[in-house]
Design a protein around this motif. Structure first.
Motif, short mmCIF file in Angstrom:
data_model
loop_
_atom_site.label_atom_id
_atom_site.label_comp_id
_atom_site.label_asym_id
_atom_site.label_seq_id
_atom_site.Cartn_x
_atom_site.Cartn_y
_atom_site.Cartn_z
N ILE A 121 -44.44 52.39 -83.68
CA ILE A 121 -45.79 52.69 -82.92
C ILE A 121 -46.11 54.23 -83.21
O ILE A 121 -47.37 54.39 -83.57
N GLY A 122 -45.18 54.77 -83.35
CA GLY A 122 -45.60 56.45 -83.64
C GLY A 122 -44.96 57.10 -85.00
O GLY A 122 -43.61 56.96 -85.25
N LEU A 123 -45.82 57.74 -85.55
CA LEU A 123 -45.40 58.46 -86.88
C LEU A 123 -45.37 59.95 -86.57
O LEU A 123 -45.61 60.49 -85.30
N PRO A 124 -44.41 60.59 -87.50
CA PRO A 124 -44.34 61.91 -87.17
C PRO A 124 -45.77 62.64 -86.85
O PRO A 124 -46.69 62.68 -87.53
N GLY A 125 -45.53 63.60 -85.69
CA GLY A 125 -46.69 64.38 -85.23
C GLY A 125 -47.48 63.49 -84.21
O GLY A 125 -48.40 64.27 -83.68
N ASP A 126 -47.51 62.36 -84.05
CA ASP A 126 -48.19 61.47 -83.18
C ASP A 126 -47.92 61.69 -81.63
O ASP A 126 -46.86 62.48 -81.31
N ARG A 127 -48.94 61.83 -80.85
CA ARG A 127 -48.46 61.83 -79.33
C ARG A 127 -48.76 60.53 -78.64
O ARG A 127 -49.68 59.72 -78.99
N ILE A 128 -47.64 60.16 -78.22
CA ILE A 128 -47.49 58.48 -77.59
C ILE A 128 -47.45 58.64 -76.24
O ILE A 128 -46.66 59.49 -75.64
N GLN A 129 -48.13 57.77 -75.46
CA GLN A 129 -48.23 57.76 -74.17
C GLN A 129 -48.48 56.59 -73.51
O GLN A 129 -49.47 55.93 -74.15
N ILE A 197 -44.83 41.60 -67.95
CA ILE A 197 -44.40 40.92 -66.77
C ILE A 197 -45.02 41.61 -65.45
O ILE A 197 -45.02 40.83 -64.68
N GLY A 198 -44.92 42.96 -65.34
CA GLY A 198 -45.50 43.60 -64.26
C GLY A 198 -45.30 45.04 -64.21
O GLY A 198 -44.79 45.72 -65.30
N ASN A 199 -45.54 45.78 -63.17
CA ASN A 199 -45.30 47.11 -62.98
C ASN A 199 -44.05 47.56 -63.36
O ASN A 199 -43.08 46.99 -62.57
N GLN A 200 -43.56 48.48 -64.36
CA GLN A 200 -42.37 48.93 -64.50
C GLN A 200 -42.30 50.51 -64.65
O GLN A 200 -43.47 51.18 -65.04
N SER A 201 -41.28 51.10 -64.71
CA SER A 201 -41.25 52.87 -64.83
C SER A 201 -41.78 53.14 -66.04
O SER A 201 -42.29 54.24 -66.10
N THR A 202 -41.62 52.42 -67.17
CA THR A 202 -42.07 52.56 -68.60
C THR A 202 -43.59 52.50 -68.72
O THR A 202 -44.10 52.71 -69.78
N ASP A 203 -44.15 51.85 -67.79
CA ASP A 203 -45.72 51.65 -68.02
C ASP A 203 -46.34 52.89 -67.57
O ASP A 203 -47.61 53.06 -68.06
N ASN A 204 -45.82 53.90 -66.93
CA ASN A 204 -46.50 55.24 -67.13
C ASN A 204 -45.48 56.18 -67.44
O ASN A 204 -44.45 56.50 -66.99
N THR A 205 -45.89 56.75 -68.40
CA THR A 205 -44.59 57.95 -69.07
C THR A 205 -45.48 59.16 -69.13
O THR A 205 -46.74 59.55 -69.21
N GLY A 206 -44.88 60.44 -69.60
CA GLY A 206 -45.43 61.52 -69.95
C GLY A 206 -45.82 61.45 -71.67
O GLY A 206 -45.66 60.32 -71.87
N VAL A 207 -46.02 62.37 -72.32
CA VAL A 207 -46.31 62.35 -73.67
C VAL A 207 -45.42 62.72 -74.26
O VAL A 207 -44.77 63.62 -74.33
#
Length: 277
Positions: A121-129, A197-207
């Motif tokens: 999903i994320g390449l070097p330098g990307d911001r993922i959230q 599946i539903g709401n999980q802790s990993t559905d909302n993360t920091g950057v």
């Protein structure tokens, strides 16, 4: 057969076996590595029981390209680092090629050394959230289109006999387990199915800011995947170094819905030589 002929026959047989093993070892180290899907973290792209070959030529070679051989039943545990640890360091590769966003990649876990398979999903330098279950790359939400329901029977799956997790839980054995299905399109145009599946802790993360020389991986079955959204200290994958990539998964060779790939009567007829998207 005389004793001399018998000993010659045995010697030739042993040599043939040794040569065959050496050829197989070279083939597995340099070209393709077999991989058996043990969990549902990549559904529906990959199902438990899918058998595929990983293309090691895609990204070149590092210490992780050497095979690990683990047969607990006979106490055999030879790690890739035992064989090729001398190549480790510098986070570089021989004949290295750059992976592309959206590739389905087998890599070596940075801490445990186990082989994992996830989507890049994320390449070097990307911001993922992740924001309310939606993937954001470089502060932009990716395109998502609803695509109905993924349904499967509620029953033990694979060698571990684990039942699937369901959005419509509780579901009794033999019932229909459902997950929300969508098509996600990454910035480079790669589209693939994701499940919810539903709401999980990993559905909302920091950057997450992907470090140079590292990559960020996620499972397509978003709520049932241990991946880069959880750091290594907490038991996740975290950022994966370039040298830990093993290869790209391009095609399912065959697939078994049973407890073993040897149970040919459980093979899924619609997954022979199926391209991985």
């Amino acid at each position: 057969m005389t004793g001399e002929k018998k000993s010659g026959f045995v010697a030739e047989t042993v040599k043939t076996i040794v040569y065959a093993l050496l050829i197989a070892g070279v083939f597995r180290t340099v070209f393709f590595q077999p991989f058996w899907i043990p969990s549902g973290s990549m559904k529906e792209t990959l199902l438990i029981g899918d058998f595929l070959f990983v293309n090691k030529m895609s990204y070149g070679y590092s210490y992780a390209s050497c095979p690990s051989v683990r047969i607990p039943q006979i106490g055999l545990d030879v790690d890739a680092e035992d064989l090729c640890g001398w190549m480790r360091g510098g986070n570089s590769r021989l004949l290295g090629g750059e992976p592309e966003r959206g590739d389905v990649v087998v890599f070596r876990h940075p801490v445990s050394g186990n082989d994992f398979i996830k989507r890049l999903i994320g390449l070097p330098g990307d911001r993922i959230q992740m924001v309310q279950g939606r993937l954001h790359i470089n502060d932009q939400p990716v395109q998502v289109e609803e695509a109905g329901i993924f349904a499967e029977p509620m029953m033990p799956q694979g060698p571990e006999g684990s039942p699937p997790r369901c959005a419509n839980a509780p579901v009794g054995m033999g019932g229909t387990c459902e997950k929300e299905r969508a098509i996600e399109t990454l910035p480079n145009g790669v589209s693939h199915t994701i499940l919810n599946i539903g709401n999980q802790s990993t559905d909302n993360t920091g950057v997450f800011v992907v470090p140079e020389g590292h990559y960020f991986f996620m499972g397509d079955n978003r709520d049932n995947s241990t991946d880069s959204r959880v750091d290594q200290i907490a038991g996740g994958v975290g950022y994966v170094p370039y040298e830990n990539l093993i290869g790209r998964a391009d095609r399912v060779m065959f697939s078994s819905a049973g407890r073993s790939m040897l149970y040919f009567w459980t093979w899924r007829g619609n997954r022979f030589f199926k391209a991985i998207e």
